[in-house]
Design a protein around this motif. Structure first.
Motif, short mmCIF file in Angstrom:
data_model
loop_
_atom_site.label_atom_id
_atom_site.label_comp_id
_atom_site.label_asym_id
_atom_site.label_seq_id
_atom_site.Cartn_x
_atom_site.Cartn_y
_atom_site.Cartn_z
N VAL A 257 0.83 -1.21 0.00
CA VAL A 257 0.00 0.00 0.00
C VAL A 257 0.87 1.26 0.00
O VAL A 257 0.60 2.21 -0.74
N VAL A 258 1.91 1.28 0.83
CA VAL A 258 2.75 2.47 0.92
C VAL A 258 3.50 2.70 -0.39
O VAL A 258 3.62 3.84 -0.87
N GLU A 259 3.99 1.64 -1.00
CA GLU A 259 4.67 1.80 -2.30
C GLU A 259 3.72 2.32 -3.36
O GLU A 259 4.10 3.11 -4.23
N GLU A 260 2.45 1.91 -3.27
CA GLU A 260 1.45 2.37 -4.24
C GLU A 260 1.09 3.84 -4.02
O GLU A 260 1.00 4.62 -4.98
N LEU A 261 0.91 4.24 -2.76
CA LEU A 261 0.44 5.60 -2.47
C LEU A 261 1.58 6.62 -2.33
O LEU A 261 1.35 7.82 -2.37
N TYR A 262 2.79 6.12 -2.11
CA TYR A 262 3.98 6.98 -2.05
C TYR A 262 5.01 6.48 -3.07
O TYR A 262 6.12 6.07 -2.69
N PRO A 263 4.68 6.53 -4.36
CA PRO A 263 5.63 5.98 -5.36
C PRO A 263 6.99 6.67 -5.34
O PRO A 263 8.01 6.05 -5.65
N THR A 299 -11.40 -3.49 6.18
CA THR A 299 -10.32 -4.48 6.22
C THR A 299 -9.05 -3.86 6.80
O THR A 299 -8.95 -2.64 6.99
N ILE A 300 -8.06 -4.72 7.03
CA ILE A 300 -6.74 -4.22 7.44
C ILE A 300 -6.18 -3.30 6.36
O ILE A 300 -5.59 -2.26 6.65
N GLU A 301 -6.38 -3.68 5.11
CA GLU A 301 -5.89 -2.82 4.02
C GLU A 301 -6.56 -1.45 4.06
O GLU A 301 -5.90 -0.42 3.83
N ASP A 302 -7.85 -1.41 4.37
CA ASP A 302 -8.52 -0.11 4.52
C ASP A 302 -7.86 0.72 5.62
O ASP A 302 -7.68 1.93 5.49
N ALA A 303 -7.51 0.05 6.74
CA ALA A 303 -6.87 0.75 7.86
C ALA A 303 -5.53 1.35 7.43
O ALA A 303 -5.20 2.50 7.75
N ILE A 304 -4.75 0.56 6.70
CA ILE A 304 -3.45 1.04 6.22
C ILE A 304 -3.65 2.23 5.28
O ILE A 304 -2.96 3.26 5.39
N ARG A 305 -4.61 2.10 4.37
CA ARG A 305 -4.87 3.20 3.42
C ARG A 305 -5.32 4.46 4.15
O ARG A 305 -4.90 5.58 3.80
N ASP A 306 -6.18 4.31 5.15
CA ASP A 306 -6.64 5.47 5.93
C ASP A 306 -5.46 6.18 6.59
O ASP A 306 -5.37 7.41 6.61
#
Length: 337
Positions: A257-263, A299-306
């Motif tokens: 997620v971090v690599e996707e949102l912080y390329p 989901t956990i992924e939603d939490a990370i994205r938030d």
């Protein structure tokens, strides 16, 4: 669902989960009292809302609690010294808050005419289990005093329930995701903070299975317990935790997620090291779906994205150095007693 109550008192009203729960309760039309020592302040609460009252009080001060709880229909008990590290900082403090204060608080609430008492226990009461699915009737095998006391309070609530006083217990998984009073000392939040801030994730152990729960689903469960028919929840215990993942798998999800949102950050590295924290269990939350129809929305992924979005929006400053995000560091700083 239709509201059964008007006035709700939330102990631990200044904490992580409450900082999301209280605005949600206010939006649903409740009048809310936040009862707390406010170790972490109150700047994150919607103090301008006329339906919110703040009472600076300690749950160990039974007389003050008894006065504050007058006129309330329901109590949501979130107050505790939370997690093992904070607990071990001062065992006498933690014992007095997490165990000794509990039954007098229940008695005071019942005497004041409270109709419903919702107790946040913990899924950590199960300790280590190799059962493929840990349900609510699994033996409690606490590894620490924090886990032990959470379990010991459960029968103390059930001892006082009757036709006029409904008690329900829920055992939440480790909470994750963004909330106004953010904690960065919980597993998913820790890993996300390190990935965003340091571009590196340290994994202690990694094979331990941990159930997780988005903070928004935690709060939705509390609201459900406020609206559920008394006969469905009286003296019941519910697991609330829906995604069981290993710490290492969570780390890989954070990396993605971090690599996707912080390329622009490039690759996030993962390093593993040994851990003395061997808590591992796979909880089953089918009961709450079967009895009350409750299912998670996040989901956990939603939490990370938030969390990552909150970082990007500048909502999380000095995430490594600011004590406010860390329970044990704040308690040391203010010399909590």
């Amino acid at each position: 669902m239709e509201r059964l109550f008007e006035n709700v008192l939330v102990t631990g009203g200044g904490g992580y989960c409450a900082s999301h729960l209280i605005p949600s309760l206010l939006a649903a039309g409740y009048k809310v009292t936040a009862y707390d020592t406010f170790f972490f302040g109150d700047r994150h609460l919607p103090k301008g809302d006329p339906n919110l009252s703040l009472v600076k009080g300690d749950i160990r001060d039974t007389a003050k609690f008894a006065e504050a709880v007058q006129g309330h229909d329901a109590v949501v008990n979130l107050a505790c010294i939370s997690n093992d590290a904070s607990f071990e900082l001062d065992e006498n403090l933690s014992t007095s808050i997490n165990l000794d204060a509990f039954e007098p608080m229940v008695v005071a609430a019942k005497k004041a005419g409270v109709k419903r008492f919702i107790y946040a226990s913990s899924s950590s009461v199960y300790g280590v289990s190799d059962q493929p699915d840990v349900t609510e009737d699994h033996p409690l095998v606490p590894l620490t005093l924090y886990n032990k006391y959470k379990g010991m309070c459960e029968p103390l609530l059930r001892k006082h329930t009757d036709d006029t006083f409904t008690g329900v217990i829920f055992r939440p998984a480790t909470v994750c995701g963004y909330a106004p009073r953010l904690r960065l000392d919980l597993s998913v939040n820790i890993l996300t903070n390190h990935a965003v801030t340091n571009s590196k994730i340290m994994v202690f152990g990694g094979d331990q299975l941990r159930p997780n729960l988005h903070v928004r689903d935690y709060c939705a469960a509390v609201e459900m317990f406020l609206t559920a028919p008394a006969e469905k929840i009286q003296n019941e215990i519910f697991n609330i935790g829906f995604q069981n993942m290993s710490i290492l798998d969570i780390a890989h999800l954070v990396k993605k997620v971090v690599e996707e949102l912080y390329p622009e950050r490039g690759e996030i590295t993962i390093e593993r090291t040994l851990s003395n924290d061997n808590r591992s269990y796979h909880i089953n939350s089918d009961k709450v779906a079967r009895v009350l129809g409750f299912k998670p929305q996040f989901t956990i992924e939603d939490a990370i994205r938030d969390l990552v979005q909150a970082f990007r929006q500048g909502k999380i400053d000095n995430s490594m150095t600011e004590d406010w995000y860390y329970n044990i560091r704040t308690m040391k700083q203010i010399k909590a007693k």
